[in-house]
Design a protein around this motif. Structure first.
Motif, PDB file in Angstrom:
ATOM      1  N   PRO A   1       0.820  -1.213   0.000  1.00 14.91           N
ATOM      2  CA  PRO A   1       0.000   0.000   0.000  1.00 14.91           C
ATOM      3  C   PRO A   1       0.854   1.264   0.000  1.00 14.91           C
ATOM      4  N   VAL A   2       0.256   2.349  -0.491  1.00 13.31           N
ATOM      5  CA  VAL A   2       0.937   3.628  -0.530  1.00 13.31           C
ATOM      6  C   VAL A   2      -0.061   4.716  -0.109  1.00 13.31           C
ATOM      7  N   PRO A   3       0.395   5.646   0.723  1.00 15.15           N
ATOM      8  CA  PRO A   3      -0.541   6.705   1.129  1.00 15.15           C
ATOM      9  C   PRO A   3      -0.818   7.690  -0.006  1.00 15.15           C
ATOM     10  N   VAL A   4      -2.063   8.120  -0.104  1.00 19.41           N
ATOM     11  CA  VAL A   4      -2.416   9.186  -1.046  1.00 19.41           C
ATOM     12  C   VAL A   4      -2.124  10.516  -0.355  1.00 19.41           C
ATOM     13  N   LYS A   5      -1.098  11.184  -0.848  1.00 16.59           N
ATOM     14  CA  LYS A   5      -0.725  12.447  -0.213  1.00 16.59           C
ATOM     15  C   LYS A   5      -1.755  13.527  -0.490  1.00 16.59           C
TER      16      LYS A   5
END
Length: 248
Positions: free
Chosen positions: A34-38
């Motif tokens: 997963p990757v955070p949505v900045k």
DNA sequence: TCATCCCTGTGG
DNA sequence: CCACAGGGATGA
């Protein structure tokens, strides 16, 4: 639409990207999920998910919608962005929309229509194209499509076929005011839903600007201002609606 | 600067 | 059945 999605996705972890249409290709190959949505933002008609080192770029084209939901909505879902609390569903029956993951977003886009338009008079002076085509040319000014071009021209009192470089100073001033006025009003109305199954907000909201349309789609109906029948022609291959009396 | 194409659905 | 649809890339 971006405003509606923002509270659901900004700062949240994008867990998975599920592609259901081979036309879209692989999207998560270059991503560590997963990757955070900045942040989620917009440039012209492009929707941008800032994922840090990469950007997910969506364009809805004619029939695309972004739906925030816990479970799969009806319609042709081409792509799902999976988050812990729900998903962003890219519904797109005509399959003209696009999605890609890039290192840096680039597109040949003119200035935003809601910013300072002081550059407009000089830019118009440089073009002989019909004003409606000029307004819809994303390289000249970003974000204006067929509906809002028609409505902006009606509010400006200018015929769609008028050459961009033929406007008087007064007409340019009217245009300068009409561009943000029409767009802000439409946004306040949550957009323009013409018929069922067309544009909706991320939670299925109907855009009520359809009730405010002065010319778009009103071929043959009386002008709200003068009663003259609204006419439809074709310009650049697109339906073009205008009042022959109010717009010169 | 244009028609054409990409797609599918809807309405006349 | 055909015309048309909120967009844009492409090639003539």
């Amino acid at each position: 639409m971006v405003r509606g999605l923002r509270p659901h996705v900004e700062g949240e972890g994008l867990r998975a990207i599920e592609v259901y249409d081979p036309k879209l290709g692989d999207l998560d190959g270059a991503l560590h999920l997963p990757v955070p949505v900045k942040a989620i933002s917009r440039r012209g008609k492009y929707v941008l998910f800032d994922l840090g080192v990469r950007t997910l770029v969506l364009h809805l084209r004619m029939s695309g919608r972004l739906v925030w939901a816990k479970r799969k909505p009806g319609g042709r879902v081409r792509l799902v962005l999976r988050f812990p609390e729900g998903g962003v569903y890219f519904v797109d029956p005509r399959r003209l929309g696009t999605a890609e993951v890039v290192s840096e977003f680039t597109a040949d886009l003119g200035p935003e229509p809601l910013g300072d338009l002081a550059w407009l008079p000089a830019a118009l002076q440089q073009s002989r194209t019909p004003l409606k085509l000029w307004l819809m040319d994303q390289r000249k000014i970003a974000g204006i499509g067929n509906i809002y071009a028609a409505e902006i021209l009606f509010r400006s009192g200018i015929a769609p076929v008028r050459r961009a470089d033929s406007l008087t100073r007064g007409e340019v001033r009217k245009l300068q005011k009409a561009i943000p006025a029409v767009l802000e009003e439409a946004i306040a109305c949550c957009g323009t839903t013409l018929t069922d199954g067309q544009y909706r907000g991320p939670q299925g909201e109907i855009g009520v600007f359809a009730c405010e349309l002065a010319v778009y789609g009103r071929d043959g109906e009386p002008c709200r201002q003068c009663g003259t029948p609204i006419r439809r022609t074709v310009l650049g291959g697109r339906g073009t609606f205008f009042c022959p009396r109010c717009q010169r």
